[in-house]
Design a protein around this motif. Structure first.
Motif, PDB file in Angstrom:
ATOM      1  N   SER A 213      37.485  48.107  35.754  1.00 32.94           N
ATOM      2  CA  SER A 213      38.212  46.876  35.402  1.00 32.94           C
ATOM      3  C   SER A 213      39.109  46.571  36.621  1.00 32.94           C
ATOM      4  O   SER A 213      39.676  45.557  36.554  1.00 32.94           O
ATOM      5  CB  SER A 213      39.038  46.936  34.074  1.00 32.94           C
ATOM      6  N   ASP A 231      36.860  37.944  35.727  1.00 35.77           N
ATOM      7  CA  ASP A 231      35.786  37.525  34.840  1.00 35.77           C
ATOM      8  C   ASP A 231      34.715  37.368  35.531  1.00 35.77           C
ATOM      9  O   ASP A 231      33.578  37.783  35.059  1.00 35.77           O
ATOM     10  CB  ASP A 231      36.534  36.157  34.171  1.00 35.77           C
ATOM     11  N   ASN A 234      33.022  40.471  36.563  1.00 27.97           N
ATOM     12  CA  ASN A 234      32.311  41.453  35.591  1.00 27.97           C
ATOM     13  C   ASN A 234      31.034  40.693  35.048  1.00 27.97           C
ATOM     14  O   ASN A 234      30.110  41.299  34.681  1.00 27.97           O
ATOM     15  CB  ASN A 234      33.308  41.385  34.281  1.00 27.97           C
ATOM     16  N   SER A 235      31.060  39.435  35.120  1.00 31.01           N
ATOM     17  CA  SER A 235      29.950  38.543  34.577  1.00 31.01           C
ATOM     18  C   SER A 235      28.685  38.645  35.614  1.00 31.01           C
ATOM     19  O   SER A 235      27.691  38.954  35.281  1.00 31.01           O
ATOM     20  CB  SER A 235      30.127  37.129  34.271  1.00 31.01           C
TER      21      SER A 235
END
Length: 242
Positions: A213, A231, A234-235
């Motif tokens: 992360s 975001d 990660n996607s």
């Protein structure tokens, strides 16, 4: 800023809804002159042979001759923007020196970015120039570095880092120093292959060894992931993990 000169374009798309979306997007740009919409590559040949066509919106999955095979027959001075529902064709598209690769359904914002990329590559003398040699199957960009312009192969790029007033391009073989802004370089690189993960870093997705992360690992370099980019990062990584 002076508006671009007229750009003659065609659509080669066998799905009527997708063709309609492209027509609507094209209509928002007065300098894009649509010369025809065709449901197969063979039907598009006549206009390509008889008129000056600057840009082709080309579906990869076409009846008869597939779009990727058809693209190799189009003259090098004509830009190609691939459209398809399958992201697995992205690398193949850029190996054919396509201007961009659009994944259906195509949002207007993403379409606009592709047009801006075409204008930069084909209509303006910018820092990055397109290749017009279709015998070279390795996609590359020319980048102004210090006092010379160098060819950088996309597959050699590991990551890019903005440092003070310069941009460092880390590749498999050497490091290039350019004075482009990182945002300018971001516009030029295909976003199916590269991703901005921090205000100072762009990474090559296929060079990622590990991530969590907080950071991503490329070779032995830990590259931080900015909060505003986490975001999307990660996607994107989830979409590439099968």
């Amino acid at each position: 800023m002076q508006p671009p000169e007229d750009i003659n374009c065609i659509i080669v798309e066998d799905e009527s809804p997708a063709a309609t979306v492209l027509q609507m997007h094209i209509a928002q740009f007065p300098f894009l002159k649509l010369k025809g919409t065709f449901s197969s590559s063979t039907k598009a040949l006549s206009v390509l042979n008889s008129e000056q066509i600057d840009l082709v919106f080309l579906d990869i999955n076409l009846p008869g001759m597939p779009g990727n095979r058809f693209a190799s027959t189009i003259k090098a001075t004509t830009g190609i923007i691939f459209t398809t529902a399958y992201s697995k064709y992205a690398v193949q598209g850029f190996e054919l020196n396509a201007v961009d690769y659009l994944l259906k359904p195509i949002p207007f914002e993403r379409f606009s970015k592709a047009i801006n990329r075409y204008l930069t590559l084909y209509k303006h003398s910018g820092a990055i120039l397109p290749t017009v040699d279709k015998t070279d199957t390795k996609p590359f960009v020319f980048v102004k570095c210090d006092r010379k312009t160098v060819k950088v192969f996309l597959n050699d790029i590991l990551y890019l880092e903005a440092q003070r007033n310069c941009l460092l391009i880390f590749t498999e073989h050497e490091i290039y120093r350019s004075y482009l802004a990182i945002s300018e370089m971001e516009e030029k690189l295909p976003d199916t292959l590269f991703l901005r993960v921090h205000r100072s870093f762009i990474i090559a997705l296929n060079k990622v060894k590990a991530y969590n992360s907080s950071y991503v690992v490329i070779q032995d370099k830990q590259i931080p992931i900015g909060r505003m980019y986490s975001d999307v990062f990660n996607s994107t990584l989830r979409a590439n993990v099968k």
